[in-house]
Design an enzyme around this catalytic site. Structure first.
Site, PDB file in Angstrom:
ATOM      1  N   HIS A  75       0.840  -1.191   0.000  1.00 29.56           N
ATOM      2  CA  HIS A  75       0.000   0.000   0.000  1.00 29.56           C
ATOM      3  C   HIS A  75       0.876   1.242   0.000  1.00 29.56           C
ATOM      4  CE1 HIS A  75      -3.622   2.356   0.761  1.00 29.56           C
ATOM      5  NE2 HIS A  75      -2.856   3.106   1.527  1.00 29.56           N
ATOM      6  N   LYS A 123      -8.492  -1.083   6.138  1.00 24.56           N
ATOM      7  CA  LYS A 123      -8.764  -1.576   4.774  1.00 24.56           C
ATOM      8  C   LYS A 123      -7.847  -2.739   4.418  1.00 24.56           C
ATOM      9  CE  LYS A 123      -8.581   2.673   3.346  1.00 24.56           C
ATOM     10  NZ  LYS A 123      -8.763   4.051   2.921  1.00 24.56           N
ATOM     11  N   ASP A 127     -15.004   3.333   7.250  1.00 24.96           N
ATOM     12  CA  ASP A 127     -13.896   4.164   6.780  1.00 24.96           C
ATOM     13  C   ASP A 127     -14.322   5.023   5.591  1.00 24.96           C
ATOM     14  OD1 ASP A 127     -11.051   5.025   6.468  1.00 24.96           O
ATOM     15  OD2 ASP A 127     -11.332   4.006   4.559  1.00 24.96           O
ATOM     16  N   SER A 180      -7.374   4.235   9.218  1.00 25.10           N
ATOM     17  CA  SER A 180      -8.050   4.182   7.930  1.00 25.10           C
ATOM     18  C   SER A 180      -7.335   3.223   6.972  1.00 25.10           C
ATOM     19  CB  SER A 180      -8.104   5.605   7.337  1.00 25.10           C
ATOM     20  OG  SER A 180      -8.431   5.595   5.985  1.00 25.10           O
ATOM     21  N   ARG A 235     -14.018  13.478   6.827  1.00 24.45           N
ATOM     22  CA  ARG A 235     -12.735  14.091   7.174  1.00 24.45           C
ATOM     23  C   ARG A 235     -12.277  15.044   6.087  1.00 24.45           C
ATOM     24  NH1 ARG A 235      -9.097   9.182   7.675  1.00 24.45           N
ATOM     25  NH2 ARG A 235      -7.446  10.702   7.958  1.00 24.45           N
TER      26      ARG A 235
HETATM   27  N1  URA Z   1      -5.250   7.069   2.792  1.00 20.42           N
HETATM   28  C1  URA Z   1      -6.279   6.466   3.391  1.00 20.42           C
HETATM   29  O1  URA Z   1      -6.773   5.459   2.939  1.00 20.42           O
HETATM   30  N2  URA Z   1      -6.759   7.013   4.522  1.00 20.42           N
HETATM   31  C2  URA Z   1      -6.256   8.122   5.070  1.00 20.42           C
HETATM   32  O2  URA Z   1      -6.732   8.555   6.099  1.00 20.42           O
HETATM   33  C3  URA Z   1      -5.185   8.749   4.428  1.00 20.42           C
HETATM   34  C4  URA Z   1      -4.700   8.177   3.283  1.00 20.42           C
END
Ligand code: URA
Ligand code: CA
Length: 435
Positions: A82, A187, A161, A183, A168
């Site tokens: 990621h 995932k 999320d 967050s 946010r």
């Molecule tokens: N990427 C994400 O998936 N979440 C965040 O809060 C910031 C970057």
């Protein structure tokens, strides 16, 4: 339990219990807690912070808000990667086939791009016929058959999320370490890989502006990963210019194909090699970094990494001949940006380049925007390069009318000065265990 009391508690700097955090996440996901209360809590978190325990509870609650994907049907140690959001970042399309060609299953559920950061799925769709919609069963079968599958998210993973991230974005509460870590990790943990490498970007165009802040975020994500029994390594990388030379969709796939044959840009290769080494070691495919490096160099130079990519493209219905002959990719009409100054390239504002690429049609303004997969930018000059007046700095590919504005904006992204400056180091730090 009342949301009002929880907001009040966090406002005063107290630590929330796991029950309180579960109450918040369940209530916000099912709509019983309204946006204005959630916004207030998010702001209180930004100002008062969260403990590691609270961050863990939040991550867990977000995972449990939706479906999780069980990858235990895939043999071996499944790995995933990621990135916290780069510009022109084609890494996954090189890294995945590379580690898969060395026998490590790369099972990636990816997202689409929004704004200036392109999504891996969009890039892949520039290969005609390639399908990124797969059932869970297909995803598992493909990974077992050829060690790699990249597809869109199936089902409703971490709906909490999704909803919180949108809120946010609108309430100036994106930039908080604990909120970002929970967050991202929720995932990744929900989609099931055993080992994870995180590319944490630092620099003006990234969420984390300083190495110190990026280190703190990395440590938190590594700790969370370990608490969920996932091997996690974070590599902190500089994003003071776009990665590689291509920014867009088709152009980046071409760059990935070049890199898979060891003909790609130096910085992209450097990053891929480091991330691959970490994944191969986490998966236990090699005992030490030296052997891993040797394996990686071999796969890039003997064509096996590229063959693996072709295998994946074809298994997912794509036209593999595009990988043999990248001139088949249809790019949008080309326009050259020439330099109006002589000297050395000292800076390239990655964020600005990403914005321009988006305006050319390569990125999405809103979730509904239709992409021009042939649009994008190719940077002929990068940090440290000598430039004369009239030299081509970059090629812009677009079907949009207002190319002059895009050119002017892209020119602004470049800083050209008299002193030769070496680009800063790309790999700044590796965080693999936190005491
Ligand atoms: N990427 C994400 O998936 N979440 C965040 O809060 C910031 C970057
Ligand atoms: Ca690139």
């Amino acid at each position: 339990m009342h949301m009002y009391d929880i907001i009040e508690k966090k406002k005063n700097g107290a630590v929330l219990s796991t029950d309180e955090i579960n109450f918040v996440i369940q209530g916000y996901t099912d709509g019983t807690i309204p946006d204005y209360q959630m916004s207030a809590l998010l702001m209180a978190i930004c100002l008062q912070n969260m403990t590691v325990e609270e961050t863990f509870a939040l991550t867990k609650a977000m995972i449990e808000s939706g479906e999780t994907i069980d990858l235990s049907g895939i043999e071996g140690v499944k790995v995933d990667k990621h990135s916290t959001g780069g510009v022109g970042d084609t890494t996954s399309l090189v890294l995945g086939p590379l580690v898969a060609s060395l026998g490590v299953p790369f099972a990636k559920m990816s997202g689409r791009g929004l704004g200036h950061t392109g999504g891996t799925l969009d890039k892949l769709e520039s290969i005609p016929g390639l399908c990124i919609d797969m059932s869970k069963e297909q995803f598992i079968d493909n990974t077992n058959a050829i060690k790699i599958a990249i597809c869109g998210q199936t089902g409703e993973v971490t709906p909490a999320d999704k909803k919180i991230y949108a809120l946010r974005d609108a309430t100036a509460t994106v930039n908080h370490k604990g909120l970002i870590a929970s967050s991202i990790m929720s995932k990744k943990i929900a989609v099931g890989a055993d080992a994870l490498v995180l590319d944490v970007k630092v620099g003006s165009g990234a969420f984390m502006k300083t190495l110190e802040a990026a280190t703190e975020l990395s440590q938190l994500m590594v700790v969370l990963g370990e608490q969920f029994k996932r091997k996690t390594v974070a590599v902190i990388t500089d994003m003071s210019e776009p990665l590689g030379r291509a920014v867009g969709n088709s152009v980046e796939v071409i760059e990935a194909i070049d890199t898979l044959q060891n003909k790609g840009p130096k910085d992209l290769k450097e990053l891929v090699v480091v991330l691959a080494e970490k994944l191969l070691l986490l998966a236990g495919a090699y005992d030490n970094p030296e052997d891993a490096r040797q394996g990686i160099e071999g796969a890039l130079s003997d064509g096996s990494a590229l063959s693996k990519f072709k295998e994946m493209v074809e298994l997912q219905g794509g036209d593999g001949s595009y990988l043999d002959d990248t001139s088949k990719f249809e790019l949008s009409p080309a326009f050259e940006l020439k330099s109006d100054a002589a000297g050395y390239v000292q800076k390239i504002d990655a964020l600005k380049v990403g914005e321009v690429a988006k305006n050319l049609g390569a990125g999405r303004e809103t979730k509904e925007s239709i992409l021009d997969l042939g649009a994008g930018i190719y940077l002929h000059k990068k940090i440290g390069d000598r430039v004369e007046i009239g030299d081509v700095l970059a090629t812009l590919y677009t079907k949009k009318d207002d190319v002059d504005t895009a050119k002017a904006d892209l020119l602004q992204a470049y800083t050209i000065g008299t002193e030769k400056q070496d680009g800063s180091a790309l790999i700044l730090k590796v965080v693999d265990h936190v005491e």
